[in-house]
Design a protein around this motif. Structure first.
Motif, PDB file in Angstrom:
ATOM      1  N   VAL A 121       0.839  -1.206   0.000  1.00 40.39           N
ATOM      2  CA  VAL A 121       0.000   0.000   0.000  1.00 40.39           C
ATOM      3  C   VAL A 121       0.874   1.257   0.000  1.00 40.39           C
ATOM      4  N   LEU A 122       0.503   2.177  -0.872  1.00 39.96           N
ATOM      5  CA  LEU A 122       1.245   3.443  -0.928  1.00 39.96           C
ATOM      6  C   LEU A 122       0.653   4.399   0.101  1.00 39.96           C
ATOM      7  N   CYS A 123       1.495   4.847   1.032  1.00 37.34           N
ATOM      8  CA  CYS A 123       1.020   5.764   2.068  1.00 37.34           C
ATOM      9  C   CYS A 123       2.169   6.701   2.427  1.00 37.34           C
ATOM     10  N   LEU A 124       2.029   7.411   3.536  1.00 37.15           N
ATOM     11  CA  LEU A 124       3.123   8.253   4.004  1.00 37.15           C
ATOM     12  C   LEU A 124       3.735   7.602   5.236  1.00 37.15           C
ATOM     13  N   GLU A 125       5.054   7.663   5.312  1.00 38.18           N
ATOM     14  CA  GLU A 125       5.748   7.169   6.508  1.00 38.18           C
ATOM     15  C   GLU A 125       6.683   8.287   6.935  1.00 38.18           C
ATOM     16  N   ASP A 126       6.468   8.790   8.118  1.00 40.21           N
ATOM     17  CA  ASP A 126       7.244   9.943   8.603  1.00 40.21           C
ATOM     18  C   ASP A 126       7.231  11.074   7.572  1.00 40.21           C
ATOM     19  N   GLY A 127       6.080  11.254   6.955  1.00 36.08           N
ATOM     20  CA  GLY A 127       5.898  12.390   6.043  1.00 36.08           C
ATOM     21  C   GLY A 127       6.400  12.166   4.625  1.00 36.08           C
ATOM     22  N   ARG A 128       7.016  11.017   4.367  1.00 35.65           N
ATOM     23  CA  ARG A 128       7.506  10.740   3.013  1.00 35.65           C
ATOM     24  C   ARG A 128       6.732   9.561   2.428  1.00 35.65           C
ATOM     25  N   PRO A 129       6.642   9.512   1.072  1.00 37.45           N
ATOM     26  CA  PRO A 129       5.926   8.374   0.498  1.00 37.45           C
ATOM     27  C   PRO A 129       6.602   7.057   0.849  1.00 37.45           C
ATOM     28  N   SER A 130       5.790   6.017   0.978  1.00 37.09           N
ATOM     29  CA  SER A 130       6.348   4.733   1.381  1.00 37.09           C
ATOM     30  C   SER A 130       5.376   3.624   0.997  1.00 37.09           C
ATOM     31  N   ILE A 131       5.920   2.450   0.749  1.00 38.48           N
ATOM     32  CA  ILE A 131       5.057   1.311   0.423  1.00 38.48           C
ATOM     33  C   ILE A 131       5.154   0.308   1.562  1.00 38.48           C
ATOM     34  N   VAL A 132       4.007   0.012   2.119  1.00 37.40           N
ATOM     35  CA  VAL A 132       3.978  -0.839   3.313  1.00 37.40           C
ATOM     36  C   VAL A 132       3.090  -2.043   3.033  1.00 37.40           C
ATOM     37  N   GLU A 133       3.578  -3.215   3.404  1.00 39.71           N
ATOM     38  CA  GLU A 133       2.809  -4.441   3.186  1.00 39.71           C
ATOM     39  C   GLU A 133       1.736  -4.578   4.267  1.00 39.71           C
ATOM     40  N   TYR A 134       0.688  -5.340   3.934  1.00 40.68           N
ATOM     41  CA  TYR A 134      -0.425  -5.493   4.882  1.00 40.68           C
ATOM     42  C   TYR A 134       0.052  -6.067   6.220  1.00 40.68           C
ATOM     43  N   TYR A 135       1.060  -6.984   6.161  1.00 42.93           N
ATOM     44  CA  TYR A 135       1.519  -7.611   7.407  1.00 42.93           C
ATOM     45  C   TYR A 135       2.403  -6.689   8.248  1.00 42.93           C
ATOM     46  N   GLU A 136       2.721  -5.538   7.700  1.00 42.77           N
ATOM     47  CA  GLU A 136       3.512  -4.583   8.485  1.00 42.77           C
ATOM     48  C   GLU A 136       2.611  -3.552   9.168  1.00 42.77           C
ATOM     49  N   MET A 137       1.297  -3.672   8.938  1.00 40.93           N
ATOM     50  CA  MET A 137       0.360  -2.700   9.500  1.00 40.93           C
ATOM     51  C   MET A 137      -0.448  -3.340  10.622  1.00 40.93           C
ATOM     52  N   THR A 138      -0.882  -2.520  11.567  1.00 38.84           N
ATOM     53  CA  THR A 138      -1.764  -3.052  12.607  1.00 38.84           C
ATOM     54  C   THR A 138      -3.163  -3.199  12.008  1.00 38.84           C
ATOM     55  N   GLU A 139      -3.974  -4.049  12.643  1.00 40.42           N
ATOM     56  CA  GLU A 139      -5.356  -4.238  12.157  1.00 40.42           C
ATOM     57  C   GLU A 139      -6.098  -2.906  12.166  1.00 40.42           C
ATOM     58  N   GLU A 140      -5.807  -2.112  13.184  1.00 41.66           N
ATOM     59  CA  GLU A 140      -6.498  -0.823  13.321  1.00 41.66           C
ATOM     60  C   GLU A 140      -6.205   0.060  12.097  1.00 41.66           C
ATOM     61  N   ILE A 141      -4.935   0.094  11.692  1.00 36.93           N
ATOM     62  CA  ILE A 141      -4.566   0.904  10.527  1.00 36.93           C
ATOM     63  C   ILE A 141      -5.200   0.327   9.268  1.00 36.93           C
ATOM     64  N   ILE A 142      -5.115  -0.985   9.121  1.00 35.76           N
ATOM     65  CA  ILE A 142      -5.656  -1.617   7.912  1.00 35.76           C
ATOM     66  C   ILE A 142      -7.137  -1.313   7.744  1.00 35.76           C
ATOM     67  N   ASN A 143      -7.861  -1.347   8.862  1.00 39.38           N
ATOM     68  CA  ASN A 143      -9.322  -1.178   8.774  1.00 39.38           C
ATOM     69  C   ASN A 143      -9.788   0.258   8.959  1.00 39.38           C
ATOM     70  N   SER A 144      -8.865   1.196   9.157  1.00 43.45           N
ATOM     71  CA  SER A 144      -9.322   2.575   9.409  1.00 43.45           C
ATOM     72  C   SER A 144      -9.974   3.147   8.150  1.00 43.45           C
ATOM     73  N   ARG A 145     -10.984   3.959   8.370  1.00 42.13           N
ATOM     74  CA  ARG A 145     -11.756   4.515   7.246  1.00 42.13           C
ATOM     75  C   ARG A 145     -11.817   6.022   7.350  1.00 42.13           C
ATOM     76  N   ASN A 146     -11.915   6.681   6.189  1.00 43.21           N
ATOM     77  CA  ASN A 146     -12.025   8.138   6.191  1.00 43.21           C
ATOM     78  C   ASN A 146     -13.499   8.553   6.281  1.00 43.21           C
ATOM     79  N   ALA A 147     -13.744   9.863   6.222  1.00 41.85           N
ATOM     80  CA  ALA A 147     -15.103  10.378   6.434  1.00 41.85           C
ATOM     81  C   ALA A 147     -16.115   9.788   5.446  1.00 41.85           C
ATOM     82  N   ASP A 148     -15.657   9.434   4.228  1.00 42.93           N
ATOM     83  CA  ASP A 148     -16.603   8.863   3.238  1.00 42.93           C
ATOM     84  C   ASP A 148     -16.843   7.369   3.445  1.00 42.93           C
ATOM     85  N   GLY A 149     -16.204   6.800   4.451  1.00 42.46           N
ATOM     86  CA  GLY A 149     -16.382   5.375   4.702  1.00 42.46           C
ATOM     87  C   GLY A 149     -15.420   4.507   3.902  1.00 42.46           C
ATOM     88  N   GLU A 150     -14.558   5.129   3.097  1.00 41.09           N
ATOM     89  CA  GLU A 150     -13.579   4.367   2.299  1.00 41.09           C
ATOM     90  C   GLU A 150     -12.384   3.998   3.196  1.00 41.09           C
TER      91      GLU A 150
END
Ligand code: UTP
Length: 408
Positions: free
Chosen positions: A273-302
């Protein structure tokens, strides 16, 4: 390196079996093996057995993507910008074809694989056709740099020659070889693939720009005035290459890199997944993320972390030069490694028997200060061939090609 230095170095790193093999060789063999040993980065070999580096991740935050709806609204503007850059010779394409395609299990270059059903349709051919869609529209050619390795370079070039470059002009295609890395058993002992040769394999797809520099290909990039490189994998047969809309959108964004992404099929999908890590772009695998981060949703429910990379990136050449010497993480990967035993017999293991060491292009993203996350529609642009059957296979890619009107 003198013979004494060579022996001392091998002893120091617990590789006495290589000394034994060396002693049995004639002068030419000794020279070959010594040259390979001299190139070894022992700090990497020492990582064997320590697992894939469990990178300490920094602070993760979502990175919003330029979504398809927005791209469609501005398509004409982006396309014009992109085509202008292509016509000005500012865009080059880099085909990463140095991998061994072990999962597909075909010997030789993956691009030679025939995915046709009623006629021959080679992977390389599909990619050239995709690139030609753009060059036909632009009315000019895009230089194509093809990364191979010692294992498949000659066969790749011979295939392009035999097929007359699938109609692409030969002087716009340049091949270059990537670096090789040693393989070791589970105890960190170097494997040998021949009496006078270590078992060497391509060092992953992350060293491509360094290899361009050391092989002299970078000089060609400079001479042609190429300012942007579009990097892509050999195995996605729906790959859009030097896509003018992507180029235009990246230019318009002011970013120094861009990544094509697809919307995740489900939160746990095995995709970086392409996201920001310490303010810079970064690609993080699903197994490197907590469940909370993986399932977090924005205001539109996405899903907040909703976009995965498909190995299609745009990088600005001047920035690539700046980061060329930056240290990249080395991934220690368990693989099936063919080798020769003490009796000189070739063994082809059925299960993983050691480690290879790889650099990955996805780690490069974090070296850039920003990156345009650019959404594409999965069914139109992502048909990777990793396996013979099942997920990401010849079968699934064929179905997607047919869905996109490609005759097989
Ligand atoms: P993969 O990670 O799918 O590896 O490569 P692979 O070697 O093709 O296949 P497996 O894992 O052995 O089954 C993704 C892309 O990176 C290139 C591949 O050619 C493909 O385009 N690659 C991979 C390289 O160019 N060099 C490498 O050392 C590894």
């Amino acid at each position: 390196m003198s013979e004494k230095e060579l022996i001392d170095r091998l002893e120091e790193h617990g590789q006495e079996h290589i000394i034994e093999a060396y002693k049995k060789l004639d002068a030419a063999g000794k020279e070959k093996l010594a040259a390979q040993v001299e190139k070894i980065d022992w700090s990497i070999v020492a990582m064997a057995g320590h697992g894939d580096l469990a990178q300490e991740r920094g602070k993760l935050e979502p990175l919003s993507a330029l979504e398809v709806s927005e791209i469609e609204k501005n398509r004409a503007k982006y396309e014009t910008l992109g085509l202008d850059a292509i016509r000005a010779g500012k865009v080059g394409a880099v085909l990463l074809a140095g991998g061994q395609g072990t999962r597909l299990g075909s010997d030789g270059p993956k691009g030679k694989y025939n995915i046709g059903l009623t006629k021959e349709v080679f992977i390389f051919e599909r990619l050239i056709r995709n690139l030609s869609d753009v060059t036909d529209k632009a009315g000019c050619y895009v230089p194509l740099y093809v990364m191979t390795s010692d294992k498949n370079n000659d066969e790749t070039i011979a295939f392009f020659e035999e097929k007359n470059y699938f109609g692409y002009p030969k002087d716009y295609v340049l091949f270059f070889k990537q670096e090789m890395a040693p393989s070791v058993d589970f105890n960190g002992k170097l494997y040998m693939e021949a009496p006078d040769s270590l078992s060497l394999s391509p060092n992953g797809n992350g060293g491509w720009f360094y290899s361009m520099a050391v092989t002299g290909v970078l000089k060609d990039i400079k001479a042609r005035g190429v300012e942007w490189l579009n990097i892509f994998a050999v195995d996605n047969v729906l790959q859009r290459i030097a896509d003018p809309v992507f180029v235009g959108a990246t230019l318009d964004s002011g970013c120094v890199s861009g990544a094509k992404v697809v919307r995740k099929a489900e939160p746990m999908e095995k995709i970086g997944v392409l996201c920001l890590e310490d303010g810079r772009p970064s690609i993080v695998e699903y197994y490197e993320m907590t469940e909370e981060i993986i399932n977090s949703r924005n205001a539109d429910g996405e899903l907040s972390y909703n976009f995965g990379v498909i190995l299609n990136y745009l990088f600005r050449v001047d920035k690539l030069e700046e980061i060329m010497s930056a240290k990249m993480p080395v991934h220690v990967v368990e693989k099936k490694i063919p080798y020769i035993n003490e009796k000189g017999e070739v063994i082809k293991p059925e299960t993983p028997n050691g480690y290879k060491f790889e650099l990955l292009v996805l780690d490069m993203i974090h070296l850039f200060e920003n990156c345009l996350s650019y959404e594409v529609v999965r069914d139109y642009e992502f048909a990777p061939i990793k396996n013979k059957t099942g997920v990401d296979s010849v079968d699934s890619a064929r179905a997607l090609l047919q869905k996109n009107g490609v005759a097989l």
